[in-house]
Design a protein around this motif. Structure first.
Motif, mmCIF file in Angstrom:
data_model
loop_
_atom_site.group_PDB
_atom_site.id
_atom_site.type_symbol
_atom_site.label_atom_id
_atom_site.label_comp_id
_atom_site.label_asym_id
_atom_site.label_seq_id
_atom_site.Cartn_x
_atom_site.Cartn_y
_atom_site.Cartn_z
ATOM 1 N N UNK A 1 38.651 -2.325 0.882
ATOM 2 C CA UNK A 1 38.014 -1.372 1.767
ATOM 3 C C UNK A 1 37.207 -0.489 1.049
ATOM 4 N N UNK A 2 35.751 -0.211 1.604
ATOM 5 C CA UNK A 2 34.859 0.849 0.763
ATOM 6 C C UNK A 2 35.531 2.138 1.091
ATOM 7 N N UNK A 3 35.099 3.056 0.245
ATOM 8 C CA UNK A 3 35.617 4.440 0.199
ATOM 9 C C UNK A 3 34.856 4.920 1.579
ATOM 10 N N UNK A 4 35.581 5.848 2.141
ATOM 11 C CA UNK A 4 35.056 6.535 3.400
ATOM 12 C C UNK A 4 33.779 7.046 3.380
ATOM 13 N N UNK A 314 26.204 5.453 15.077
ATOM 14 C CA UNK A 314 26.600 6.400 15.527
ATOM 15 C C UNK A 314 26.372 7.508 14.423
ATOM 16 N N UNK A 315 25.322 8.190 14.296
ATOM 17 C CA UNK A 315 25.062 9.335 13.571
ATOM 18 C C UNK A 315 25.788 10.824 13.898
ATOM 19 N N UNK A 316 26.466 11.539 12.785
ATOM 20 C CA UNK A 316 27.003 12.817 13.059
ATOM 21 C C UNK A 316 27.442 13.442 11.949
ATOM 22 N N UNK A 317 27.629 14.492 12.159
ATOM 23 C CA UNK A 317 28.181 15.541 11.050
ATOM 24 C C UNK A 317 29.306 15.136 10.837
ATOM 25 N N UNK A 318 30.002 14.883 9.473
ATOM 26 C CA UNK A 318 31.452 14.499 9.118
ATOM 27 C C UNK A 318 32.199 15.703 9.497
ATOM 28 N N UNK A 326 38.965 13.362 2.582
ATOM 29 C CA UNK A 326 38.189 12.269 1.666
ATOM 30 C C UNK A 326 37.247 13.041 0.914
ATOM 31 N N UNK A 327 36.798 14.227 0.891
ATOM 32 C CA UNK A 327 35.776 14.770 0.157
ATOM 33 C C UNK A 327 36.030 14.658 -1.417
ATOM 34 N N UNK A 328 35.270 14.268 -2.195
ATOM 35 C CA UNK A 328 35.314 14.005 -3.730
ATOM 36 C C UNK A 328 35.803 15.217 -4.264
ATOM 37 N N UNK A 329 37.063 15.093 -4.971
ATOM 38 C CA UNK A 329 37.584 16.147 -5.835
ATOM 39 C C UNK A 329 38.235 17.217 -4.804
ATOM 40 N N UNK A 330 38.706 16.953 -3.676
ATOM 41 C CA UNK A 330 39.103 17.863 -2.724
ATOM 42 C C UNK A 330 40.654 18.260 -2.932
ATOM 43 N N UNK A 331 41.140 19.458 -2.908
ATOM 44 C CA UNK A 331 42.357 19.846 -3.225
ATOM 45 C C UNK A 331 42.961 20.449 -2.044
ATOM 46 N N UNK A 332 42.475 20.075 -0.905
ATOM 47 C CA UNK A 332 42.987 20.570 0.356
ATOM 48 C C UNK A 332 44.347 19.875 0.597
ATOM 49 N N UNK A 333 45.298 20.786 1.192
ATOM 50 C CA UNK A 333 46.761 20.090 1.508
ATOM 51 C C UNK A 333 46.547 18.731 2.007
ATOM 52 N N UNK A 334 45.862 18.351 3.069
ATOM 53 C CA UNK A 334 45.850 17.098 3.626
ATOM 54 C C UNK A 334 45.378 16.172 2.730
ATOM 55 N N UNK A 335 44.558 16.402 2.016
ATOM 56 C CA UNK A 335 43.787 15.315 0.744
ATOM 57 C C UNK A 335 45.127 14.997 0.051
ATOM 58 N N UNK A 336 45.895 16.265 -0.499
ATOM 59 C CA UNK A 336 47.024 16.016 -1.487
ATOM 60 C C UNK A 336 48.164 15.073 -0.666
ATOM 61 N N UNK A 337 48.205 15.323 0.466
ATOM 62 C CA UNK A 337 49.240 14.339 1.489
ATOM 63 C C UNK A 337 48.809 12.814 1.469
ATOM 64 N N UNK A 338 47.540 12.851 1.545
ATOM 65 C CA UNK A 338 47.111 11.595 1.883
ATOM 66 C C UNK A 338 47.113 10.729 0.603
ATOM 67 N N UNK A 339 46.928 11.543 -0.619
ATOM 68 C CA UNK A 339 47.062 11.078 -1.946
ATOM 69 C C UNK A 339 48.621 10.827 -2.403
#
Length: 819
Positions: A1-4, A314-318, A326-339
C-alpha cells in the motif's frame, strides 16, 4: 500500500490531497457541451445540452434535448425528456429535487425519478424573460431582462418576492447570493458586480459598497457565508469578508476569467481554466492540477468533487488529525500509537517504548485514531486506524468505547453508500452535517429500499417511511389487480404494528384505484388519519362509521359538519338517522349552535314530540306574549298529532290559557306577568293587592287549597299585611295548619304576631315555637304540660332570666320526682 502522504501537496502550513473516488460508468460524455448542476453532499449530477455552445449533431442524436440525471459514479438514474422552452439555469434543493428555471419564468422541480411539479416566478419574469438565476439549498433569485431581481425563498411554498430595484441598465459583470441563514436580516442578499463596485440588494434597498478594484468578473461565497472571493478583470483574486469590512488576501494570477470559481471548504479558493485547476491558499501559496479534458467542480462543505469524463475525484484540505498521524516526522501521540501497532505486529520491543512515551496522552491518541478513520475512504486505512485505536484501548484501565462503536457503525454506512452502484461519495464531515435521517431520505428517493432498511435496522431507526414509500411506488407502477396489490402490501407491512396506511391509501386514490384505497384504509390504526382520507374519497358513510367507532367526539363532529356542508339536507339526514351516536352528537350541536337544523332533523325523522319540545323552547325566547302563544300553539298541534303524550298535551293547553290570562293581566295592571307560573302569578296579584283576581285564577286553574293558602300567607307577610294574615287565619280552619303562620312571622322578625297563632298549633309543637320567639316562660309551661324534660333543659340553658330559670328548675324537679 502506498503511504497515505503520497497524494498530499503542501500549501503554506497545511496539506491538500486529491483522491480518486470512482472511475465513471458513463461513456463518451463531453462535459464542455453541457449545462451542469450538481447536488451537494455527494448528490447526483444533472446534465442538459448547453444551447449556447455550437456542437456537431451526431447520428441517432435526438432532436429534442433531454436532461440526464447521473450519480457521482456516472450511473444513469433517469433521462428526462424535455418538452418546454429554453432552460436558463439549473440547481438542486436540500431534498435533492432538481430545479429548472425557464426563460418565461416557469420553474419545474423534478425528483430523481423524473416526476415534477411546477410554478411561475410571476408576470415580471414572463414579460421581460429571465436571463440568469442563482440558487441556494431552499430558494433561488432570478434576474430578468429589465434587470430586476425576483426571489423565491422556500420551494415548499413558492411565493415570488420582488427585491429592491438595483438601478442598473445593463447586465452585471457577475453576481451571486448570500443565503438567508448567513445574513443578519435573515433575508437573502444579492451581490451584483457593477462597474468597479458591488451592489448589495435585499428586499428593501440596494446598497453600493463603493469598491474600486473591479470590475469583478467572477464571485463566490464561502460555504459558511463569511467570506467572498472576487476575480477582477485584471486577473487578480481578492478575498474579503461578506460585509466588506475586512480584506483577507489578494493574489495576482495574470490569467483571463476562469470557467469556475469555487471554495474548497472554507480554507482555500479553487479556480478552473481550460486544462488547469489552481488552488489558492489564504497565505498566498498555490497548488496546480493539470487536466487534459473538461471537468466540472462541485463545491462541498469540506472540499470539492472534481467530475471528468474518466473519473470522480475529491480535493480537500487534509484533516488536522490525519496530518498528526501520517505527517512525516510527526511525534503526536496518535502517530506514536499508530507506529506502536506497526512495531507490535513486527514483534518489535519498540512498541512498548512508544506506548510508555505517550502513557498520559493515550486516551487522546485513541480518540484521534478513531476520528482519523472516519476521514479515510480506503477500507484498509480505516481498518488500520481502528485497529490502532483498539490496540491503545488495551492499555487503558477505564475507557468508554462508545465513540469506537459509533465510528464503526458510521463507516459501515458510509462504505455502503459510497459503493459505485449507489454512488453517494459522502465524507464523514458531510454525513455529520447531513444526518442519518436525511441520508435515508436520499436512498428512498433513489428507490434503494433494501439498503435503506438495512441501514435503519443497523442504526436502530424506524423503517416506517421506507416501507410506506415502497408501497406507494408499488401502487403507482404495478399492473396487478387491486386485490393482489393490497395483499402484497399488507403482507410486507404486517410485522410493523402502528404503521400508518393513510399515505399509501391516498396514493392509491390519486392513482384512480378507489377500491384499493378503501381496502388499505381498513388497516389504518389511527382514525384521525383514516377518516379525512375517506371523506376526500367521497366515502361519506364509511367515514362517519369509522369516526364513531374511534370514540373521538371531535372527529365525529368534524365529519358531521363536513357532510352538512357538502350534502343536500335530505341526504345528510339519511346518513345520520341510523347511527344513534351521530344523532345524539348532532342534536347536542344543534341545540347550542343551529336550532333551525335541529327542527329540520326532527321533521325529517317524523319526531313530533321532539319537534314540539323544540317549539316550546323557542317560545321561551319570545319577548312578545302573542308570539309566545303562537309558538306554544304550534307545539300543542305537534303533540296532538303524536297522540302518545296526553299529559303533555293537557299541560300545554293549560299553559296557553295561562299565557292568555297573563296577557290580559298585563293589559289591566301594567305589570309583567308573562312567563310566570300559576303560583307566581297568584302571588304577584296578592302583592299588588288584587286578591279577587288571584281568587279567580285560583278557581279557573283549580289550584288546591293548601297551595293557595301557602301562597297567600307568604304574600301577606311579604307586604306586612298582618291584619290580612289574621283574617286569613280566622276565615276557616287552615288546611296547612297554623305552624306556617308562626314560621312566616318569625322569618319576618314579628314575634308578637307569631305568638297569636302558637296556641292554635298542636300541643307538642307549642314549647318549641314559644322558644323560637324567646317567650321562655310560656315555653316552659307548655313543655311542663307535655312532660318534656329535654325541652325544659334546653329552655333552662337558653333563658337569660334567673327568675324564670328558677321556675323552670321547679318544673324539672317536679317531673323528676314524679318519675
Amino acid at each position: 500500500m502506498a503511504p497515505p502522504t503520497a497524494d498530499w501537496l503542501a500549501l503554506h502550513d497545511r496539506f491538500y490531497r486529491k483522491q480518486e473516488i470512482y472511475t465513471m460508468l458513463w461513456k463518451q460524455v463531453d462535459l464542455s457541451k453541457y449545462m451542469i448542476a450538481a447536488a451537494p453532499f455527494g448528490g447526483p449530477l444533472a446534465l442538459v445540452r448547453d444551447d449556447r455552445k455550437v456542437i456537431l449533431v451526431q447520428k441517432q442524436q435526438p432532436v429534442k434535448p433531454s436532461i440526464y440525471l447521473y450519480t457521482s459514479s456516472g450511473k444513469l438514474l433517469e433521462p428526462i425528456q424535455w418538452d418546454k422552452g429554453r432552460i436558463v439555469g439549473m440547481g438542486w434543493t436540500e431534498t435533492e429535487h432538481l430545479v429548472c428555471v425557464l426563460e418565461d419564468g416557469t420553474v419545474r422541480m423534478y425528483n430523481i425519478l423524473g416526476e415534477y411539479t411546477q410554478f411561475s416566478i410571476g408576470k415580471e419574469a414572463k414579460d421581460n424573460r429571465v436571463i440568469d438565476v442563482q440558487f441556494w439549498d431552499t430558494g433561488l433569485v432570478a434576474l430578468t431582462g429589465s434587470f430586476q431581481l425576483i426571489a423565491v425563498t422556500n420551494f415548499e411554498e413558492p411565493r415570488p418576492l420582488p427585491l429592491a430595484d438595483p438601478g442598473i441598465n445593463e447586465p452585471p459583470h457577475s453576481w451571486t447570493v448570500i443565503p438567508p441563514k448567513f445574513t443578519l436580516s435573515r433575508h437573502v442578499e444579492v451581490l451584483l458586480a457593477v462597474n468597479s463596485t458591488v451592489l448589495v440588494v435585499d428586499a428593501t434597498e440596494a446598497r453600493d459598497e463603493r469598491l474600486q478594484k473591479g470590475p469583478f468578473t467572477k464571485m463566490s461565497v464561502s460555504p459558511d457565508g463569511k467570506f467572498l472571493a472576487l476575480f477582477t478583470s485584471a486577473g487578480n483574486l481578492w478575498v474579503v469578508s461578506t460585509d466588506f469590512q475586512k480584506s483577507l488576501s489578494e493574489y495576482e494570477t495574470g490569467s483571463s476569467v476562469p470557467q469556475q470559481l469555487v471554495w474548497c471548504g472554507t480554507d482555500s479558493v479553487v479556480l478552473y481554466w481550460d486544462k488547469l485547476v489552481l488552488v489558492l491558499g489564504p497565505f498566498g501559496g498555490y497548488n496546480e492540477y493539470p487536466y487534459d479534458e473538461s471537468i466540472f467542480l462541485v463545491p462541498e462543505i469540506d472540499g470539492i468533487r472534481i467530475i471528468s469524463r474518466e473519473k470522480c475525484e475529491f480535493l480537500q484540505k487534509v484533516p488536522d488529525v490525519t496530518v498528526d498521524i501520517f505527517g512525516i516526522g510527526s511525534t503526536a501521540p496518535a502517530a506514536m500509537l499508530y507506529d506502536a501497532l506497526d512495531h507490535f505486529e513486527k514483534k518489535s520491543p519498540k512498541a512498548d517504548e512508544n506506548i510508555r512515551s505517550i502513557r498520559m496522552e493515550l486516551p487522546e491518541a485513541v480518540e484521534a485514531c478513531i476520528e482519523a478513520a472516519g476521514h479515510e475512504n480506503s477500507h484498509q486505512l480505516q481498518r488500520l486506524l481502528l485497529k490502532a485505536a483498539s490496540f491503545g484501548k488495551c492499555f487503558l484501565e477505564i475507557h468508554n468505547a462508545d465513540s469506537f462503536v459509533e465510528m464503526c457503525k458510521v463507516l459501515r454506512v458510509l462504505n455502503a453508500v459510497r459503493y459505485y452502484e449507489i454512488g453517494i461519495p459522502l465524507t464523514y464531515a458531510q454525513y455529520q452535517r447531513l444526518t442519518p435521517e436525511a441520508l435515508i431520505d436520499r436512498l428512498i428517493s433513489r428507490h434503494q429500499y433494501l439498503l435503506a432498511i438495512r441501514i435503519c435496522e443497523y442504526l436502530k431507526m424506524r423503517t416506517d417511511r421506507i416501507l410506506i414509500h415502497w408501497a406507494c411506488s408499488k401502487i403507482k407502477k404495478s399492473n396487478d389487480d387491486e386485490d393482489t396489490i393490497c395483499r402484497m402490501v399488507v403482507e410486507k407491512l404486517a410485522n410493523k404494528p402502528g404503521l400508518s396506511y393513510s399515505e399509501i391509501a391516498m396514493t392509491a386514490h390519486k392513482a384512480g384505484q378507489s377500491k384499493l384505497a378503501t381496502m388499505l384504509l381498513d388497516y389504518e390504526p389511527r382514525a384521525g388519519d383514516q377518516v379525512p382520507l375517506l371523506m376526500s374519497m367521497q366515502e361519506d358513510e364509511m367515514a362517519l362509521t369509522k369516526a364513531i367507532e374511534s370514540g373521538d367526539t371531535d372527529l365525529v363532529y368534524h365529519v358531521l359538519l363536513d357532510l352538512k356542508r357538502k350534502l343536500p339536507i335530505g341526504e345528510f339526514f339519511r346518513l345520520v338517522n341510523n347511527k344513534p351516536q351521530a344523532c345524539n352528537l348532532l342534536e347536542s350541536y344543534c341545540k347550542e349552535q343551529d336550532p333551525e337544523l335541529l327542527k329540520n332533523f326532527y321533521y325529517q325523522d317524523d319526531r313530533l314530540a321532539d319537534s314540539g319540545n323544540l317549539s316550546l323552547l323557542e317560545s321561551f325566547h319570545q319577548r312578545d306574549v302573542v308570539d309566545r302563544i303562537n309558538k306554544v300553539k304550534v307545539a300543542l298541534k305537534l303533540y296532538q298529532e303524536d297522540k302518545n303524550h296526553p299529559f303533555e298535551e293537557k299541560a300545554i293547553e293549560e299553559n296557553i290559557r295561562l299565557l292568555q290570562t297573563q296577557a290580559q293581566l298585563e293589559k289591566d295592571f301594567s305589570e309583567t306577568f308573562t312567563g310566570l307560573s300559576i303560583s307566581s302569578t297568584v302571588y304577584k296579584l296578592i302583592i299588588i293587592n288584587q286578591s279577587k283576581r288571584a281568587e279567580k285564577i285560583r278557581s279557573d286553574f283549580k289550584m288546591p287549597d293548601k297551595r293557595f293558602w301557602w301562597i297567600r300567607l307568604r304574600a301577606l307577610v311579604e307586604i306586612g299585611d298582618w291584619d290580612g294574615v289574621a283574617t286569613l287565619a280566622k276565615s276557616k280552619k287552615s288546611p296547612i295548619g297554623y305552624e306556617p303562620f308562626v314560621e312566616e312571622c318569625v322569618k319576618a322578625k314579628q314575634f308578637r304576631e307569631a305568638a297569636k297563632y302558637i296556641l292554635k298549633c298542636d300541643a307538642h309543637l307549642r314549647a318549641g315555637l314559644f322558644l323560637k320567639i324567646e317567650a321562655f316562660q310560656e315555653a316552659g309551661e307548655q313543655a311542663f304540660l307535655q312532660k318534656d324534660m329535654d325541652t325544659l333543659r334546653e329552655i333552662r340553658d337558653k333563658c337569660p332570666n334567673a327568675l324564670i330559670q328558677g321556675q323552670i328548675d321547679a318544673y324539672i324537679s317536679q317531673l323528676a320526682s314524679a318519675r
